[in-house]
Design a protein around this motif. Sequence first.
Motif, PDB file in Angstrom:
ATOM      1  N   UNK A 123      -5.261   0.288  30.110  1.00  0.00           N
ATOM      2  CA  UNK A 123      -6.295  -0.222  31.014  1.00  0.00           C
ATOM      3  C   UNK A 123      -6.990   0.889  31.780  1.00  0.00           C
ATOM      4  N   UNK A 124      -6.643   2.139  31.471  1.00  0.00           N
ATOM      5  CA  UNK A 124      -7.206   3.315  32.149  1.00  0.00           C
ATOM      6  C   UNK A 124      -7.008   3.216  33.666  1.00  0.00           C
ATOM      7  N   UNK A 125      -5.808   2.764  34.054  1.00  0.00           N
ATOM      8  CA  UNK A 125      -5.476   2.630  35.455  1.00  0.00           C
ATOM      9  C   UNK A 125      -4.923   3.914  36.037  1.00  0.00           C
ATOM     10  N   UNK A 126      -4.341   3.806  37.222  1.00  0.00           N
ATOM     11  CA  UNK A 126      -3.832   4.972  37.941  1.00  0.00           C
ATOM     12  C   UNK A 126      -2.335   5.133  37.688  1.00  0.00           C
ATOM     13  N   UNK A 127      -1.919   6.180  36.966  1.00  0.00           N
ATOM     14  CA  UNK A 127      -0.488   6.360  36.671  1.00  0.00           C
ATOM     15  C   UNK A 127       0.341   6.638  37.914  1.00  0.00           C
ATOM     16  N   UNK A 128      -0.294   7.073  38.988  1.00  0.00           N
ATOM     17  CA  UNK A 128       0.446   7.374  40.208  1.00  0.00           C
ATOM     18  C   UNK A 128       1.119   6.127  40.775  1.00  0.00           C
ATOM     19  N   UNK A 129       0.645   4.945  40.390  1.00  0.00           N
ATOM     20  CA  UNK A 129       1.222   3.697  40.876  1.00  0.00           C
ATOM     21  C   UNK A 129       2.448   3.263  40.074  1.00  0.00           C
ATOM     22  N   UNK A 130       2.741   3.965  38.984  1.00  0.00           N
ATOM     23  CA  UNK A 130       3.891   3.629  38.142  1.00  0.00           C
ATOM     24  C   UNK A 130       5.118   4.384  38.643  1.00  0.00           C
ATOM     25  N   UNK A 184       8.012   8.043  36.847  1.00  0.00           N
ATOM     26  CA  UNK A 184       7.400   8.888  35.822  1.00  0.00           C
ATOM     27  C   UNK A 184       7.061  10.270  36.396  1.00  0.00           C
ATOM     28  N   UNK A 185       6.758  11.188  35.499  1.00  0.00           N
ATOM     29  CA  UNK A 185       6.249  12.512  35.862  1.00  0.00           C
ATOM     30  C   UNK A 185       5.048  12.816  34.987  1.00  0.00           C
ATOM     31  N   UNK A 186       4.081  13.496  35.561  1.00  0.00           N
ATOM     32  CA  UNK A 186       2.891  13.925  34.809  1.00  0.00           C
ATOM     33  C   UNK A 186       2.214  15.047  35.580  1.00  0.00           C
ATOM     34  N   UNK A 198      14.628  17.780  32.472  1.00  0.00           N
ATOM     35  CA  UNK A 198      13.807  18.993  32.476  1.00  0.00           C
ATOM     36  C   UNK A 198      12.323  18.623  32.376  1.00  0.00           C
ATOM     37  N   UNK A 199      11.776  17.902  33.364  1.00  0.00           N
ATOM     38  CA  UNK A 199      10.396  17.408  33.255  1.00  0.00           C
ATOM     39  C   UNK A 199       9.329  18.503  33.217  1.00  0.00           C
ATOM     40  N   UNK A 200       9.535  19.577  33.976  1.00  0.00           N
ATOM     41  CA  UNK A 200       8.497  20.625  34.016  1.00  0.00           C
ATOM     42  C   UNK A 200       8.294  21.256  32.647  1.00  0.00           C
ATOM     43  N   UNK A 201       9.385  21.598  31.971  1.00  0.00           N
ATOM     44  CA  UNK A 201       9.267  22.178  30.629  1.00  0.00           C
ATOM     45  C   UNK A 201       8.622  21.176  29.669  1.00  0.00           C
ATOM     46  N   UNK A 202       9.053  19.924  29.738  1.00  0.00           N
ATOM     47  CA  UNK A 202       8.554  18.904  28.819  1.00  0.00           C
ATOM     48  C   UNK A 202       7.059  18.660  29.005  1.00  0.00           C
ATOM     49  N   UNK A 203       6.571  18.763  30.230  1.00  0.00           N
ATOM     50  CA  UNK A 203       5.150  18.531  30.494  1.00  0.00           C
ATOM     51  C   UNK A 203       4.254  19.656  29.989  1.00  0.00           C
ATOM     52  N   UNK A 204       4.853  20.730  29.498  1.00  0.00           N
ATOM     53  CA  UNK A 204       4.049  21.757  28.818  1.00  0.00           C
ATOM     54  C   UNK A 204       3.548  21.230  27.476  1.00  0.00           C
ATOM     55  N   UNK A 205       4.176  20.160  26.971  1.00  0.00           N
ATOM     56  CA  UNK A 205       3.825  19.617  25.668  1.00  0.00           C
ATOM     57  C   UNK A 205       3.407  18.144  25.740  1.00  0.00           C
ATOM     58  N   UNK A 206       3.998  17.394  26.659  1.00  0.00           N
ATOM     59  CA  UNK A 206       3.763  15.957  26.754  1.00  0.00           C
ATOM     60  C   UNK A 206       2.847  15.627  27.924  1.00  0.00           C
ATOM     61  N   UNK A 207       2.222  14.453  27.840  1.00  0.00           N
ATOM     62  CA  UNK A 207       1.322  14.008  28.905  1.00  0.00           C
ATOM     63  C   UNK A 207       2.049  13.269  30.015  1.00  0.00           C
ATOM     64  N   UNK A 208       3.067  12.494  29.655  1.00  0.00           N
ATOM     65  CA  UNK A 208       3.807  11.704  30.640  1.00  0.00           C
ATOM     66  C   UNK A 208       5.288  11.700  30.283  1.00  0.00           C
ATOM     67  N   UNK A 258      -1.906  10.267  23.122  1.00  0.00           N
ATOM     68  CA  UNK A 258      -1.278  10.412  24.427  1.00  0.00           C
ATOM     69  C   UNK A 258       0.222  10.440  24.161  1.00  0.00           C
ATOM     70  N   UNK A 259       0.872  11.524  24.541  1.00  0.00           N
ATOM     71  CA  UNK A 259       2.288  11.716  24.225  1.00  0.00           C
ATOM     72  C   UNK A 259       3.155  11.386  25.443  1.00  0.00           C
ATOM     73  N   UNK A 260       4.089  10.446  25.245  1.00  0.00           N
ATOM     74  CA  UNK A 260       5.029  10.044  26.289  1.00  0.00           C
ATOM     75  C   UNK A 260       6.436  10.452  25.843  1.00  0.00           C
ATOM     76  N   UNK A 261       7.181  11.098  26.737  1.00  0.00           N
ATOM     77  CA  UNK A 261       8.554  11.507  26.437  1.00  0.00           C
ATOM     78  C   UNK A 261       9.530  10.802  27.357  1.00  0.00           C
ATOM     79  N   UNK A 262      10.709  10.501  26.836  1.00  0.00           N
ATOM     80  CA  UNK A 262      11.804   9.952  27.636  1.00  0.00           C
ATOM     81  C   UNK A 262      13.116  10.405  27.051  1.00  0.00           C
ATOM     82  N   UNK A 263      14.198  10.012  27.674  1.00  0.00           N
ATOM     83  CA  UNK A 263      15.510  10.392  27.174  1.00  0.00           C
ATOM     84  C   UNK A 263      16.135  11.508  27.991  1.00  0.00           C
ATOM     85  N   UNK A 264      17.293  12.004  27.552  1.00  0.00           N
ATOM     86  CA  UNK A 264      18.076  12.956  28.347  1.00  0.00           C
ATOM     87  C   UNK A 264      17.355  14.260  28.680  1.00  0.00           C
TER      88      UNK A 264
END
Length: 374
Positions: free
Chosen positions: A100-107, A110-112, A71-81, A60-66
């Motif tokens: 915990x296999x919970x709901x990421x929408x509650x975090x 983030x973008x996904x 540019x979340x839309x471009x990054x989500x072509x490669x990353x999961x969150x 599961x690939x998570x990206x952060x930083x500048x």
Amino acid sequence: MEVNFRYSKKNSYSFAALSPVLPEAGFTDRPINGIMIYSFTTRQAAKVFKEIENAGTDSIFIAGGPHPSGCPEETLEYFDYIVIGEGEETLPELVRVLKERGDPEKVKGIAYKNPETGEMVLTPERQHVNLDSYPCFDPKKLRAPIEISRGCPWSCKYCQTPRLFGREVRHRSIDSILKNAQHYDDLRFIASNAFAYGSNGIHPRFDKVEKLLSALHGLPDKKIFFGTFPSEVRPEFVTEESVELVRKYCANDSLSLGAQSGSDSVLKEIRRGHTVEDSISAVECCIEHEIVPAVDFIFGLPTETEEDQEKSLELVRWICKKGGTVRAHYMTPLPGTPYASAVPSQVSDRVRRELGKLALGGKLTGYWEKHRKV
């Protein structure tokens, strides 16, 4: 599920700050199975995307930083969150939810991609963190300079800082700074404007700066390097009072200044918030106090004309003649900024040649056109 930071020297400061909030996370120099956490800038993006594309791991690939934040839309072509902006609170919560296999929408923050529609989901924005609630680093893992302030009240069109960290300047308390300082002999700091410590970032509070430097100076066997890389200072904050504080308490004999242009019209266009005269006064103040001004300039700003470049060149020459040094940068459009889609201007042949001569003379470093670096 194993958790790892994808470490490189270029993201070490970010991961130093995040490792204390994810004590279970390790460091790796390549993708491996489990939760993989990346942080990167626009200059690194293409290389990172290629690595993810060719990873071949069960991750599961998570990206952060500048770059991901801007540019979340471009990054989500490669990353999961994507962790948008600051990660101290968002990242550990996201990792826990994924384990915990919970709901990421509650975090928050983030973008996904919605797994059913494929559309990007942006959760509500998270409030900015209190710096005192988090250490700068885990001394047993990865260390970084001490972050004393975060955020910037200015709106420079090329800069991501206020878009990532907000326009309200937040400061780490002196007690917290002293606690982090015990792990170093040489003390260096992270701030968008070191001389703005304790202030709103617009009107200086040098009494607060002195209180900090005096407290640090009282620690045994420490050398203080203030207003130098990885921080800098704004020209209008360089005064007799602030420079005297450096002479009194600090070990550095130089100051990093952000002049950016020798043209007032360009400075106004990029919303820099200071004038050419401010930069000249700052350089003269440094020289008078036997401090070397190390001055940053940006070439290729979108509205920059050849006349503007000549004015910058004239100021660069004057600084070098005075005994200062110059660091040149070629303008890079960064996502999330007003200049994200802007086309950098071409640097004229004459200006390019003259900057090259200064570089050969050892007075100028950096790069002043695309793909050229000295």
